[in-house]
Scaffold this motif. Structure first.
Motif, PDB file in Angstrom:
ATOM      1  N   GLN A   7       0.938  -1.225   0.055  1.00  0.00           N
ATOM      2  CA  GLN A   7      -0.099   0.171   0.016  1.00  0.00           C
ATOM      3  C   GLN A   7       0.812   1.253   0.026  1.00  0.00           C
ATOM      4  N   ALA A   8       0.423   2.235  -0.902  1.00  0.00           N
ATOM      5  CA  ALA A   8       1.202   3.524  -0.983  1.00  0.00           C
ATOM      6  C   ALA A   8       0.282   4.532  -0.435  1.00  0.00           C
ATOM      7  N   ILE A   9       0.614   5.515   0.623  1.00  0.00           N
ATOM      8  CA  ILE A   9      -0.383   6.446   1.067  1.00  0.00           C
ATOM      9  C   ILE A   9       0.392   7.746   1.264  1.00  0.00           C
ATOM     10  N   GLY A  10      -0.184   8.698   0.166  1.00  0.00           N
ATOM     11  CA  GLY A  10       0.273   9.880   0.112  1.00  0.00           C
ATOM     12  C   GLY A  10       1.787  10.317  -0.353  1.00  0.00           C
ATOM     13  N   LEU A  11       2.174   9.597  -1.184  1.00  0.00           N
ATOM     14  CA  LEU A  11       3.865   9.597  -1.423  1.00  0.00           C
ATOM     15  C   LEU A  11       4.285  10.748  -2.089  1.00  0.00           C
ATOM     16  N   ARG A  12       4.913  11.552  -1.783  1.00  0.00           N
ATOM     17  CA  ARG A  12       5.655  12.608  -2.510  1.00  0.00           C
ATOM     18  C   ARG A  12       7.120  12.528  -2.277  1.00  0.00           C
ATOM     19  N   SER A  21      14.074  22.246  -8.805  1.00  0.00           N
ATOM     20  CA  SER A  21      13.488  21.161  -8.162  1.00  0.00           C
ATOM     21  C   SER A  21      12.283  20.376  -8.943  1.00  0.00           C
ATOM     22  N   VAL A  22      12.567  18.902  -9.216  1.00  0.00           N
ATOM     23  CA  VAL A  22      11.827  18.376  -9.955  1.00  0.00           C
ATOM     24  C   VAL A  22      10.815  17.428  -9.214  1.00  0.00           C
ATOM     25  N   GLU A  23       9.265  17.669  -9.018  1.00  0.00           N
ATOM     26  CA  GLU A  23       8.403  17.010  -8.216  1.00  0.00           C
ATOM     27  C   GLU A  23       8.205  15.701  -9.037  1.00  0.00           C
ATOM     28  N   VAL A  24       8.663  14.693  -8.509  1.00  0.00           N
ATOM     29  CA  VAL A  24       8.423  13.374  -9.169  1.00  0.00           C
ATOM     30  C   VAL A  24       7.131  12.635  -8.676  1.00  0.00           C
ATOM     31  N   GLY A  47       9.016   8.811 -13.400  1.00  0.00           N
ATOM     32  CA  GLY A  47       9.086   8.324 -11.878  1.00  0.00           C
ATOM     33  C   GLY A  47       8.831   6.988 -11.561  1.00  0.00           C
ATOM     34  N   LYS A  48       8.786   5.931 -12.704  1.00  0.00           N
ATOM     35  CA  LYS A  48       8.703   4.673 -12.359  1.00  0.00           C
ATOM     36  C   LYS A  48       9.624   4.210 -11.391  1.00  0.00           C
ATOM     37  N   SER A  49      11.078   4.218 -11.799  1.00  0.00           N
ATOM     38  CA  SER A  49      12.089   3.649 -10.982  1.00  0.00           C
ATOM     39  C   SER A  49      12.082   4.355  -9.811  1.00  0.00           C
ATOM     40  N   THR A  50      11.831   5.572  -9.602  1.00  0.00           N
ATOM     41  CA  THR A  50      11.678   6.328  -8.086  1.00  0.00           C
ATOM     42  C   THR A  50      10.791   5.799  -7.280  1.00  0.00           C
ATOM     43  N   LEU A  51       9.561   5.482  -7.992  1.00  0.00           N
ATOM     44  CA  LEU A  51       8.354   4.714  -7.346  1.00  0.00           C
ATOM     45  C   LEU A  51       8.819   3.364  -6.574  1.00  0.00           C
ATOM     46  N   LEU A  52       9.372   2.548  -7.576  1.00  0.00           N
ATOM     47  CA  LEU A  52       9.848   1.352  -7.163  1.00  0.00           C
ATOM     48  C   LEU A  52      10.762   1.326  -6.100  1.00  0.00           C
TER      49      LEU A  52
END
Ligand SMILES: Nc1ncnc2c1ncn2[C@@H]1O[C@H](COP(=O)(O)OP(=O)(O)OP(=O)(O)O)[C@@H](O)[C@H]1O
Ligand SMILES: [Mg+2]
Length: 147
Positions: A7-12, A21-24, A47-52
């Motif tokens: 579960q991912a909740i409110g990821l920034r 600054s890059v908001e991914v 942002g796929k790799s960042t998320l993983l």
């Protein structure tokens, strides 16, 4: 009983380089249930790799929570995260990150041994897995001699 495994909740997450600054990750929320297959799809740099990396606890989000089963990965120590990755996660990287001085079999045995599996059991399971993916002729090959 819930069968939510991830579960991912409110990821920034943002990357700052110099003054730019890059908001991914911008408030990412989702859950994955047991038995479900999910593909993360997007253009290069989306942002796929960042998320993983964040989902695996290899990197931290600026805000938000990752739950693996009932465990809050965001609050877990590096040692706890390593244990969860060893027992509950699998990775196939674009660049495979195998240990070059060990054989294919030894590379598969390694994480099982680190996870406390007895050597005989680890070798048997690893052999079965490599046979299952058609590598029975390559058990003793080093990564450089694999395709
Ligand atoms: N360590 C970093 N420092 C600064 N910016 C970064 C860093 N890592 C990634 N980025 C930036 O964050 C954004 C997302 O990158 P990411 O690697 O997550 O994309 P991706 O979807 O995996 O791309 P690809 O499909 O090319 O693998 C990109 O704009 C990238 O330039
Ligand atoms: Mg990527």
């Amino acid at each position: 009983m819930s069968d939510v495994v991830l579960q991912a909740i409110g990821l920034r997450k943002s990357y700052t380089q110099g003054r730019s600054s890059v908001e991914v990750l911008k408030d990412v929320n989702f859950q994955v249930n047991a038995g479900e297959r999910v593909a993360v799809v997007g253009r290069s740099g989306s942002g796929k790799s960042t998320l993983l990396h964040v989902l695996a606890g290899l990197d931290d989000a600026d805000e938000g929570t990752v739950l693996v089963g009932d465990v809050d990965l965001s609050a877990a120590s590096q040692a706890q995260r390593a244990k969860i990755r060893n027992s509950s996660m699998g990775f196939v990287y674009q660049f495979h990150h195998l240990l070059p001085e060990f054989t294919a079999l030894e590379n598969v045995v390694m994480p099982l041994r680190l996870g406390g599996v007895a050597v005989d059991v680890a070798k048997r399971q690893s052999r079965e897995l490599l046979v299952a993916v058609g590598l029975e002729q390559r058990l003793e090959h080093r990564p450089s001699a694999l395709s």
